[in-house]
Enzyme design. Structure first.
Site, mmCIF file in Angstrom:
data_model
loop_
_atom_site.group_PDB
_atom_site.id
_atom_site.type_symbol
_atom_site.label_atom_id
_atom_site.label_comp_id
_atom_site.label_asym_id
_atom_site.label_seq_id
_atom_site.Cartn_x
_atom_site.Cartn_y
_atom_site.Cartn_z
ATOM 1 N N TYR A 136 -3.745 6.769 -67.764
ATOM 2 C CA TYR A 136 -3.265 6.656 -66.382
ATOM 3 C C TYR A 136 -4.438 6.265 -65.499
ATOM 4 C CZ TYR A 136 -1.091 8.333 -61.962
ATOM 5 O OH TYR A 136 -0.592 8.446 -60.694
ATOM 6 N N LYS A 164 -0.470 3.503 -67.922
ATOM 7 C CA LYS A 164 0.135 3.374 -66.597
ATOM 8 C C LYS A 164 -0.945 2.786 -65.705
ATOM 9 C CE LYS A 164 1.936 5.954 -62.635
ATOM 10 N NZ LYS A 164 2.221 7.293 -62.042
#
Length: 294
Positions: A136, A164
């Site tokens: 992330y 992400k």
């Protein structure tokens, strides 16, 4: 390993009036989401207010959501920390109850160099080799950018299967896609960039807006994959004002306000976050009305 689908909802954490977690609403909301366009749920990510949750609360949320959506959707546990040993412990505990993956944020505040980032994620991955991991990257919150060359190195670790990408930098996303194996999945970290990122090889989105328009997002992605670009573009442009309204102030303040406008008893955010002010509500409500969301 680690096919999380196209729409991954970064689920909010509902609270009671006294600030405790409202597990009844957690279950109802999780069930609603997986029946309305969500393929997987991120529990205890940024939108879930992870910085304001205790480790025990996070673990209980993993248990509750797993029980609720069993067999219907995947559960990705937000186990990230800026202390590697803490992230490992949280990830190992979540893995034991059967979560389908973990979300690991770039360590925040201490700003490790790229070599430190690599070792951090490598250590977590090796501690749970059978659990798929999604990286992330969100430099606006962490103060450090996970560079494409580091992502490429990390993608060589078997259970690091996705990222992400919330840097907002499409050139960076293009570089990641160019240099990583096709099996490595890239997810947009911003709803408004879902369609542009699909065009450069993203799999889908880790979404906030999917609390409200999950089915529409699925329709947009299906249209894109069928080559129906005008339909995909039309859906994107129709939803674009909502994407922006949900970030009028710090996430998840607007999405909680939006859910309350729909009648969900999700409570407030925990301090130091606060309620949406009148200005945010006055801009959010007409956008939702136009989309027939309220």
């Amino acid at each position: 390993m680690g096919d999380f689908g196209t729409i991954v909802t970064a689920m909010i954490t509902p609270f009671q009036a006294d600030g405790s977690i409202n597990y009844d609403v957690v279950a109802k909301l999780a069930d609603y989401l997986v029946n309305n366009g969500t393929d997987a749920l991120v529990v205890c990510g940024t939108t879930g207010e992870s910085p304001a949750l205790s480790w025990e609360e996070e673990y209980q949320l993993f248990v509750e959501v797993l029980q609720t959506v069993s067999g219907k959707a995947k559960v990705i546990a937000g186990c990230g920390s800026n202390y590697t040993k803490e992230a490992i412990a949280a990830t190992q505990k979540a893995a034991k109850i059967g979560v389908h993956g973990s979300l690991q944020v770039v360590p925040y505040y201490n700003k490790p160099p790229q070599a430190g980032l690599y070792k951090h994620f490598q250590a977590i991955a090796e501690s749970c080799p059978d659990l798929p991991m999604m990286l992330y990257n969100i430099p606006g919150r962490t103060g450090q950018n996970l560079l494409p060359e580091t992502v490429v190195q990390l993608s060589e670790i078997d259970n690091i299967v996705a990222i992400k990408e919330a840097s907002g930098n499409l050139d960076q996303v293009s570089e990641i896609r160019r240099l990583t194996p096709k099996e490595f999945q890239i997810y947009a970290g911003d709803d408004s960039l879902t369609l542009p990122m699909l065009a450069i090889g993203a799999e889908g989105v880790v979404s906030v807006a999917s609390h409200l328009v999950g089915n529409q997002l699925q329709e947009m992605i299906r249209a894109f994959r069928l080559g129906k670009m005008q339909i995909a573009t039309d859906i994107h442009l129709e939803l674009f004002p909502l994407f922006k309204a949900l970030f009028l102030t710090t996430n998840p303040i607007p999405i909680k306000a939006a859910l309350k406008l729909q009648g969900w008893e999700v409570g407030s955010t925990r301090p130091p976050l606060c309620e949406a002010d009148t200005d945010v509500l006055n801009k959010l409500e007409p956008v939702m009305q136009k989309l027939n969301l309220i």
